[in-house]
Design a protein around this motif. Structure first.
Motif: not given
Length: 902
Positions: A280, A539, A545
């Motif tokens: 992320q 993501a 995501d």
């Protein structure tokens, strides 16, 4: 090859980026199981394979080849790099060589020529056909045999080459588009090929899904019909990624009963160890700029993933989900099963969502799964699970832990460019998958800029690869990445399919690719041929995501999807019936081939004057070419050519449907890192004239959409609220564009455009919100547009939770007063002519869908709305107006009138 462990250290940057890695999973290596060559296999071909390093085939290759040789339709559904091509080329080429030898027994008779067996190879892309041709050439050279005549034939093939293929080729490699537009309408020129057709190979058949899959299924029925008229009954060989129930999907594609298809699904090839990382991007420093100004148009929402059903697997089973990990749906997988048990029940769904989705009800927001469990244990930090209290958006009644301010995260494309530069500098060979053509160009350009700061020699080793490039450019890039001349490619999903690019160290994926099938296809590019590999899913800022990178079980422990499409869709079927009648009059005994609705649909076509009914059948009597009535890929017409004004050089092509928004007057068009500005878009000629110019900005189009109800096919009252489903006209018009400075995306100016409107006839689901419901929700007249708009965006993002589709399969509209309903209304429609069943699914599961939408908005930690809940980067109104709190209140009020069961 660089070890995945060393590459992971490169990504983590000595711990400086460790907080971005939310999960790492090590997928174990798999040993292979070999088998003996079949006794029927041509000895020269076997020698050729051995010379290329294939001493003995894998067991699944032999099982599929044996089934095909015996004349059974066969589908081989195994992983990327498992050698599926050998399974269909061994019987096809062995048959061709045997027929060739037989014809030599009496070369003076013309009947001998007709006995040469032919094979038709179909695949989704021209690149894959060219790759297969090169592989076949290598095989025949290695086997010292040149008596099998091979050729590709597609829209790029000259007329002279096409005539040679018609008269001489034993194996023709092409795509469904060429079959539909050229080969079948001119079948008399292809009589030799069709009359001797022994095999039809359909490669990467999992790509034929949705409306595109329905079109291809009908093209294959037309092919079977014409081949039968010339005396041939070909055997179909299908190669697929690992999918749910491949036999049923293959049978539906070619139009036969599933019992007639042999499915080979056990992968006997070896696989190297894979390190799979979920990632992320970091939060950006605080900014007063609106969210819509921070996100590029090429970073759209991903498809919400069907949540995992409980699948019984051992704790130490870390292998990718296989074909047996499926729902118990039997042979018929249309329509798709619920996303998980209880999805038909709104109460059960709400409980299931609360158990797996972060932030529902009183559970905190995204990211909590990494730090603690549902009992509140773990890291008590703001925005994560802990004992501290918080409050949700004003007026929602929610008690959720919230961040003190909206903090956007870095875009996935920017993050991918950094990671790709580091991997390249470390000596790795990599692919970076993006979701758009602009994204591929942006990642490649940014990566080169990073590498220039390290070593200028590195910068030339990274390029972009996407659709729209000229064929010779694509071939050169494919050859360069194979040879190692290029170290990295930033690509769209054009390289997801079976182009043979082996020996890659790493694959980076910018955002969820839409389906688990696509994810494993892209991931399979890393560490092919039994070597180790690294895969990183980065993501984007959207609901799916964010969920996935904090809930690894939804990726690694969830079955792959089924391939769903409907060949009986009347908007798809009707033009193919016209095309079939133009090729050869339709007879009554042939109607079963096209499905149970065929007779009724033909009667309607006759009534409209499209076809003529005679005692001998149905006839096409118009001068126009019937195949031009439909476009298999829904691109809206012939591609628009991008031409450099000064030199006349053809740079590439753009789909007709996207030309208005991408190559309008003044648009910036990027090609292999070079920027061009569009001087003039000539829609009537299908040409965009451009001039090379270095600019520091990009262009983003703005458009308006209207929806008009044409028919109401079903209607359900929820007290004062009405749910409707029917046919609608969706009209879209590009009005202008913004110039935004790169890289900070500051708006530099706005320009108006005068472009024609485009209308799509499709199906939609809609619900109304009368004045009394708005009043009960506390939604004022001023807040109504923002509440409806936010609810529309979120519902589009959540519908794929219940219907097997991608977000880009859908569109929507919200209005405070619609002319047809005379009330505030939210529409969600299928983005295909005639519809594709997704909106109908939403209508069927209205309460379930709307409750999931309301819960997902309330779960988000932001105060006023963000791309993770109600904002959409594809919004034509620049995400204005949006009112998150009012949307939650409105949906809550609407759901009070919902029936107790869906």
């Amino acid at each position: 090859m660089v070890e995945p462990g060393a590459l992971l250290d490169v990504l983590l940057a000595a711990g400086a980026r460790s907080d971005r890695m939310t999960h790492v999973r090590h997928l174990p290596a798999r040993t292979g199981t070999q088998a003996d060559w079949p006794a029927w296999a041509d000895p020269d071909l076997v020698q050729g394979y051995r010379a290329l390093g294939v001493d003995r085939p894998w067991l699944h290759q032999v099982e599929a080849a044996d089934a095909a040789w015996s004349g059974r339709h066969t589908v081989l559904a195994t992983s990327t790099g498992s050698g599926k091509s050998l399974a269909f080329w061994l019987p096809a080429l062995s048959t061709a060589r045997a027929a060739s030898a037989e014809s030599l027994l009496d070369p003076g008779r013309i009947e001998s020529v007709a006995r040469r067996a032919t094979t038709l190879y179909l695949c989704p892309t021209k690149a894959l056909a060219a790759d297969q041709l090169a592989a076949l050439d290598r095989l025949l050279v290695a086997g010292r045999t040149r008596d099998v005549r091979l050729s590709t034939c597609d829209g790029d093939t000259s007329l002279d080459e096409r005539r040679w293929v018609q008269e001489h080729a034993d194996v023709v490699l092409t795509n469904p588009d060429f079959l539909h537009f050229a080969l079948l309408p001119q079948h008399r020129r292809w009589a030799r090929l069709l009359g001797s057709l022994r095999y039809v190979v359909v490669d990467e058949c999992h790509a034929f899904r949705g409306v595109f899959g329905a079109h291809v299924g009908l093209v294959l029925r037309r092919l079977r019909r014409l081949a039968a008229s010339y005396g041939a009954t070909p055997t179909f060989l299908l190669a697929s990624a690992t999918t749910s129930d491949p036999a049923a999907s293959a049978a539906r594609l070619i139009g036969v009963d599933p019992s007639e298809v042999t499915a080979v699904t056990t992968d006997a090839s070896p696989a190297g160890r894979k390190t799979f990382v979920l990632w992320q991007p970091p939060e950006l420093p605080g900014s007063d700029a609106p969210w819509s100004a921070l996100l590029p148009a090429d970073d759209p929402w991903a498809t919400p993933l069907a949540l995992p059903r409980h699948v019984t697997r051992s704790a130490d089973d870390l292998s990718p989900p296989g074909p047996d990990d499926v729902w118990a749906t039997g042979a018929d997988v249309t329509p798709p099963p619920p996303a998980f048990p209880g999805a038909e029940d709104p109460v059960v769904l709400s409980e299931a969502l609360a158990a797996v989705l972060p932030g529902l009800g009183d559970v905190p927001g995204p990211g909590a799964g990494r730090f603690g469990g549902s009992d509140g244990s773990g890291d008590a930090r703001p925005g994560h699970l802990g004992t501290g209290e918080g409050s949700g958006p004003l007026g929602t009644g929610e008690r959720v832990v919230a961040e003190p301010s909206d903090r956007p995260r870095r875009t996935a494309t920017a993050e991918i460019a950094d990671l790709l530069a580091d991997l390249t500098a470390a000596g790795a060979r990599s692919l970076a998958f993006t979701r758009s053509r602009r994204g591929a160009e942006s990642v490649a350009a940014t990566t080169r800029a990073h590498l220039l700061e390290i070593d200028p020699t590195f910068a030339t080793s990274v390029q972009a690869y996407r659709g729209g490039y000229l064929p010779e450019e694509r071939r050169a890039l494919e050859a360069a990445i194979r040879s190692g001349a290029l170290r990295a490619l930033a690509t769209t999903n054009a390289l997801e399919l079976g182009v043979d690019i082996s020996g890659l160290d790493a694959v980076l994926i910018a955002g969820w690719p839409g389906t688990r099938v696509s994810l494993w296809q892209q991931a399979g590019r890393a560490g092919r041929a039994g070597t180790d590999g690294l895969v990183v899913l980065v993501a984007r800022e959207d609901p799916l995501d964010t969920f996935l990178v904090h809930h690894a079980e939804a990726i690694f422990d969830t079955p792959v999807e089924a391939t769903v499409f409907d060949t009986t869709n009347p908007y798809v079927l009707a033009p193919h019936l016209c095309a079939a009648a133009a090729e050869q009059p339709l007879r009554s005994e042939e109607l079963d081939l096209f499905g149970p609705r065929t007779a009724d649909l033909l009667a309607e076509l006759v009534e409209r004057g499209t076809l003529r009914r005679r005692p001998s059948g149905w006839y096409w009597t118009h001068n126009e070419q019937a195949s031009r009535l439909t476009d298999l890929r829904g691109s809206g017409g012939d591609p628009v050519r991008v031409v450099e004004s000064v030199t006349g050089r053809l740079l590439g092509t753009v789909d007709a449907a996207s030309a208005d928004s991408t190559v309008h007057d003044g648009a910036v068009y990027v090609h292999q890192g070079a920027s061009f500005v569009v001087d003039e878009l000539r829609l009537e000629d299908g040409i965009a004239l451009v001039t090379r110019r270095d600019v520091d900005y990009g262009t983003w189009a703005r458009w308006v959409t209207t929806t008009e109800i044409q028919s109401v096919d079903a209607e359900v009252p929820w007290g004062p609220i009405t749910w409707g489903f029917g046919s609608v006209d969706v009209t879209t018009q590009v009005l202008g564009y913004q110039r935004k400075r790169i890289p900070d995306l500051q708006v530099l100016g706005t320009e108006e455009l005068d472009l024609p409107a485009r209308t799509l006839r499709t199906t939609a689901v809609w619900w109304t919100a009368p004045a009394e419901v708005l009043l009960a929700a506390g939604v004022t007249v001023e807040a109504t547009p923002g509440a409806l708009h936010a609810a529309e965006h979120a519902s589009i993002g959540l519908l794929p939770l219940l219907a097997t589709c991608d977000r880009w399969d859908l569109g929507g509209l919200s209005t405070a007063l619609h002319v047809d309903t005379e009330q505030a209304t939210v529409f969600v429609h299928d983005a295909y002519p005639g519809g594709a069943g997704f909106a109908e699914r939403g209508f069927t599961l209205g309460a379930t869908w709307l409750r999931a939408t309301r819960d997902a908005i309330a779960a988000c930690r932001c105060f006023a709305g963000c791309p993770a809940c109600v904002q959409s980067p594809k919004c034509g109104n620049a995400n204005n107006p949006l009112d998150k709190a009012a949307a939650i209140r409105l949906l809550t009020a609407v759901l009070t009138h919902a029936p107790t069961a869906s």
